[in-house]
Design a protein around this motif. Structure first.
Motif, PDB file in Angstrom:
ATOM      1  N   GLY A   1      -7.540  -1.397  10.309  1.00  0.00           N
ATOM      2  CA  GLY A   1      -8.791  -0.900   9.745  1.00  0.00           C
ATOM      3  C   GLY A   1      -8.562   0.040   8.574  1.00  0.00           C
ATOM      4  N   ILE A   2      -7.533   0.881   8.696  1.00  0.00           N
ATOM      5  CA  ILE A   2      -7.231   1.826   7.610  1.00  0.00           C
ATOM      6  C   ILE A   2      -6.769   1.065   6.368  1.00  0.00           C
ATOM      7  CG2 ILE A   2      -5.740   3.708   6.833  1.00  0.00           C
ATOM      8  CD1 ILE A   2      -5.713   4.718   9.756  1.00  0.00           C
ATOM      9  N   VAL A   3      -5.922   0.055   6.563  1.00  0.00           N
ATOM     10  CA  VAL A   3      -5.443  -0.746   5.424  1.00  0.00           C
ATOM     11  C   VAL A   3      -6.633  -1.387   4.701  1.00  0.00           C
ATOM     12  CG1 VAL A   3      -4.126  -2.807   4.768  1.00  0.00           C
ATOM     13  CG2 VAL A   3      -3.143  -1.152   6.378  1.00  0.00           C
ATOM     14  N   ALA A   4      -7.523  -2.000   5.479  1.00  0.00           N
ATOM     15  CA  ALA A   4      -8.704  -2.649   4.885  1.00  0.00           C
ATOM     16  C   ALA A   4      -9.616  -1.621   4.232  1.00  0.00           C
ATOM     17  CB  ALA A   4      -9.466  -3.429   5.946  1.00  0.00           C
ATOM     18  N   ALA A   5      -9.808  -0.480   4.874  1.00  0.00           N
ATOM     19  CA  ALA A   5     -10.697   0.559   4.346  1.00  0.00           C
ATOM     20  C   ALA A   5     -10.129   1.172   3.068  1.00  0.00           C
ATOM     21  CB  ALA A   5     -10.947   1.635   5.401  1.00  0.00           C
ATOM     22  N   ILE A   6      -8.811   1.322   3.002  1.00  0.00           N
ATOM     23  CA  ILE A   6      -8.192   1.842   1.775  1.00  0.00           C
ATOM     24  C   ILE A   6      -8.418   0.861   0.625  1.00  0.00           C
ATOM     25  CG2 ILE A   6      -5.971   2.280   0.627  1.00  0.00           C
ATOM     26  CD1 ILE A   6      -5.035   3.621   3.245  1.00  0.00           C
ATOM     27  N   ALA A   7      -8.228  -0.431   0.909  1.00  0.00           N
ATOM     28  CA  ALA A   7      -8.432  -1.447  -0.135  1.00  0.00           C
ATOM     29  C   ALA A   7      -9.866  -1.395  -0.652  1.00  0.00           C
ATOM     30  CB  ALA A   7      -8.097  -2.833   0.408  1.00  0.00           C
ATOM     31  N   ARG A   8     -10.818  -1.313   0.257  1.00  0.00           N
ATOM     32  CA  ARG A   8     -12.236  -1.261  -0.151  1.00  0.00           C
ATOM     33  C   ARG A   8     -12.536   0.034  -0.906  1.00  0.00           C
ATOM     34  NH1 ARG A   8     -16.298  -3.501  -2.383  1.00  0.00           N
ATOM     35  NH2 ARG A   8     -18.306  -2.798  -1.639  1.00  0.00           N
ATOM     36  N   ALA A   9     -11.979   1.145  -0.422  1.00  0.00           N
ATOM     37  CA  ALA A   9     -12.207   2.442  -1.063  1.00  0.00           C
ATOM     38  C   ALA A   9     -11.671   2.438  -2.495  1.00  0.00           C
ATOM     39  CB  ALA A   9     -11.563   3.552  -0.242  1.00  0.00           C
ATOM     40  N   GLU A  10     -10.523   1.816  -2.697  1.00  0.00           N
ATOM     41  CA  GLU A  10      -9.965   1.734  -4.054  1.00  0.00           C
ATOM     42  C   GLU A  10     -10.845   0.848  -4.942  1.00  0.00           C
ATOM     43  OE1 GLU A  10      -5.201   2.369  -3.409  1.00  0.00           O
ATOM     44  OE2 GLU A  10      -6.012   0.350  -3.025  1.00  0.00           O
ATOM     45  N   GLU A  11     -11.358  -0.229  -4.366  1.00  0.00           N
ATOM     46  CA  GLU A  11     -12.218  -1.166  -5.092  1.00  0.00           C
ATOM     47  C   GLU A  11     -13.455  -0.480  -5.675  1.00  0.00           C
ATOM     48  OE1 GLU A  11     -14.203  -4.679  -3.109  1.00  0.00           O
ATOM     49  OE2 GLU A  11     -12.076  -5.128  -2.789  1.00  0.00           O
ATOM     50  N   VAL A  12     -14.046   0.411  -4.886  1.00  0.00           N
ATOM     51  CA  VAL A  12     -15.303   1.049  -5.299  1.00  0.00           C
ATOM     52  C   VAL A  12     -15.100   2.476  -5.821  1.00  0.00           C
ATOM     53  CG1 VAL A  12     -16.719  -0.413  -3.820  1.00  0.00           C
ATOM     54  CG2 VAL A  12     -15.914   1.789  -2.949  1.00  0.00           C
ATOM     55  N   HIS A  13     -13.836   2.842  -6.028  1.00  0.00           N
ATOM     56  CA  HIS A  13     -13.487   4.123  -6.663  1.00  0.00           C
ATOM     57  C   HIS A  13     -13.903   5.354  -5.857  1.00  0.00           C
ATOM     58  CE1 HIS A  13     -12.359   1.693 -10.060  1.00  0.00           C
ATOM     59  NE2 HIS A  13     -13.567   1.151 -10.083  1.00  0.00           N
ATOM     60  N   VAL A  14     -13.557   5.337  -4.574  1.00  0.00           N
ATOM     61  CA  VAL A  14     -13.730   6.528  -3.740  1.00  0.00           C
ATOM     62  C   VAL A  14     -12.757   7.588  -4.262  1.00  0.00           C
ATOM     63  CG1 VAL A  14     -13.315   7.427  -1.399  1.00  0.00           C
ATOM     64  CG2 VAL A  14     -14.547   5.290  -1.711  1.00  0.00           C
ATOM     65  N   GLN A  15     -13.066   8.839  -4.025  1.00  0.00           N
ATOM     66  CA  GLN A  15     -12.213   9.934  -4.502  1.00  0.00           C
ATOM     67  C   GLN A  15     -10.764   9.728  -4.070  1.00  0.00           C
ATOM     68  OE1 GLN A  15     -13.961  13.520  -2.961  1.00  0.00           O
ATOM     69  NE2 GLN A  15     -15.505  13.599  -4.572  1.00  0.00           N
ATOM     70  N   LYS A  16      -9.869   9.957  -5.006  1.00  0.00           N
ATOM     71  CA  LYS A  16      -8.438   9.748  -4.787  1.00  0.00           C
ATOM     72  C   LYS A  16      -7.917  10.545  -3.594  1.00  0.00           C
ATOM     73  CE  LYS A  16      -4.021   9.961  -7.306  1.00  0.00           C
ATOM     74  NZ  LYS A  16      -3.278  10.242  -6.120  1.00  0.00           N
ATOM     75  N   GLN A  17      -8.377  11.757  -3.431  1.00  0.00           N
ATOM     76  CA  GLN A  17      -7.873  12.602  -2.342  1.00  0.00           C
ATOM     77  C   GLN A  17      -8.160  11.972  -0.978  1.00  0.00           C
ATOM     78  OE1 GLN A  17      -5.941  15.478  -2.667  1.00  0.00           O
ATOM     79  NE2 GLN A  17      -5.647  15.008  -0.516  1.00  0.00           N
ATOM     80  N   ALA A  18      -9.343  11.398  -0.815  1.00  0.00           N
ATOM     81  CA  ALA A  18      -9.696  10.759   0.462  1.00  0.00           C
ATOM     82  C   ALA A  18      -8.785   9.561   0.729  1.00  0.00           C
ATOM     83  CB  ALA A  18     -11.161  10.321   0.440  1.00  0.00           C
TER      84      ALA A  18
END
Length: 170
Positions: free
Chosen positions: A129-146
């Motif tokens: 779940g973390i791997v998938a969530a990181i990929a999605r977070a990077e896709e939509v430009h979530v804050q780098k620190q998170a």
């Protein structure tokens, strides 16, 4: 003489911008039975002045909304501006601004969803779940620190998982 004076006043008033003066001249002209065509011209002038005032107000409201960040305010200002016959160039600019605000809102919503998914996966210590969530977070430009925090947690979980696997072998 009174009718002639009323006609002159009506014509003078209708050339100006004072709605109250034109209205008063119309009333006097009606009482003195001035030609209907003169009264019609004066009434049309009032209509033009009112429309101009409404257009100017709509332009002011639109300009304020374009510089703001409230989507609903801008939508309402655009509707009002269309009804008040605001110049097309101003409407085009406002519609571009609206599209931009709506796109920003969609992007912020997607970032929020991705952030919540990232937090949930980290909370559950779910490596996949973390791997998938990181990929999605990077896709939509979530804050780098998170994203960096989630990667750090992922690394710890992977180390713990390898340690468990090694313990199981030995």
């Amino acid at each position: 003489a009174a009718r002639t004076d009323a006609t002159k006043e009506l014509e003078l008033a209708a050339r100006g911008d004072d709605v109250e003066r034109i209205s008063a001249a119309i009333v006097a002209a009606e009482v003195l039975e001035v030609a209907h065509s003169n009264i019609t011209v004066a009434r049309q002038r009032i209509d033009v002045l009112i429309a101009d005032k409404q257009r100017l107000e709509a332009e002011r409201v639109l300009a304020t909304a374009v510089h703001g960040e409230d989507i609903e305010d801008l939508k309402n200002a655009i509707k009002h501006a269309v009804c008040a016959d605001v110049h097309q160039n101003k409407l085009i600019e406002a519609k571009r601004c609206l599209s931009s605000l709506e796109e920003e809102a969609r992007a912020a919503s997607l970032r929020g969803e991705a952030m919540r998914a990232l937090d949930a996966a980290v909370e559950l210590d779910d490596i996949t779940g973390i791997v998938a969530a990181i990929a999605r977070a990077e896709e939509v430009h979530v804050q780098k620190q998170a994203i960096d925090d989630a990667r750090a947690r992922l690394l710890n979980l992977e180390v713990e998982e390898r340690a468990r696997q090694l313990d199981a072998v030995f």
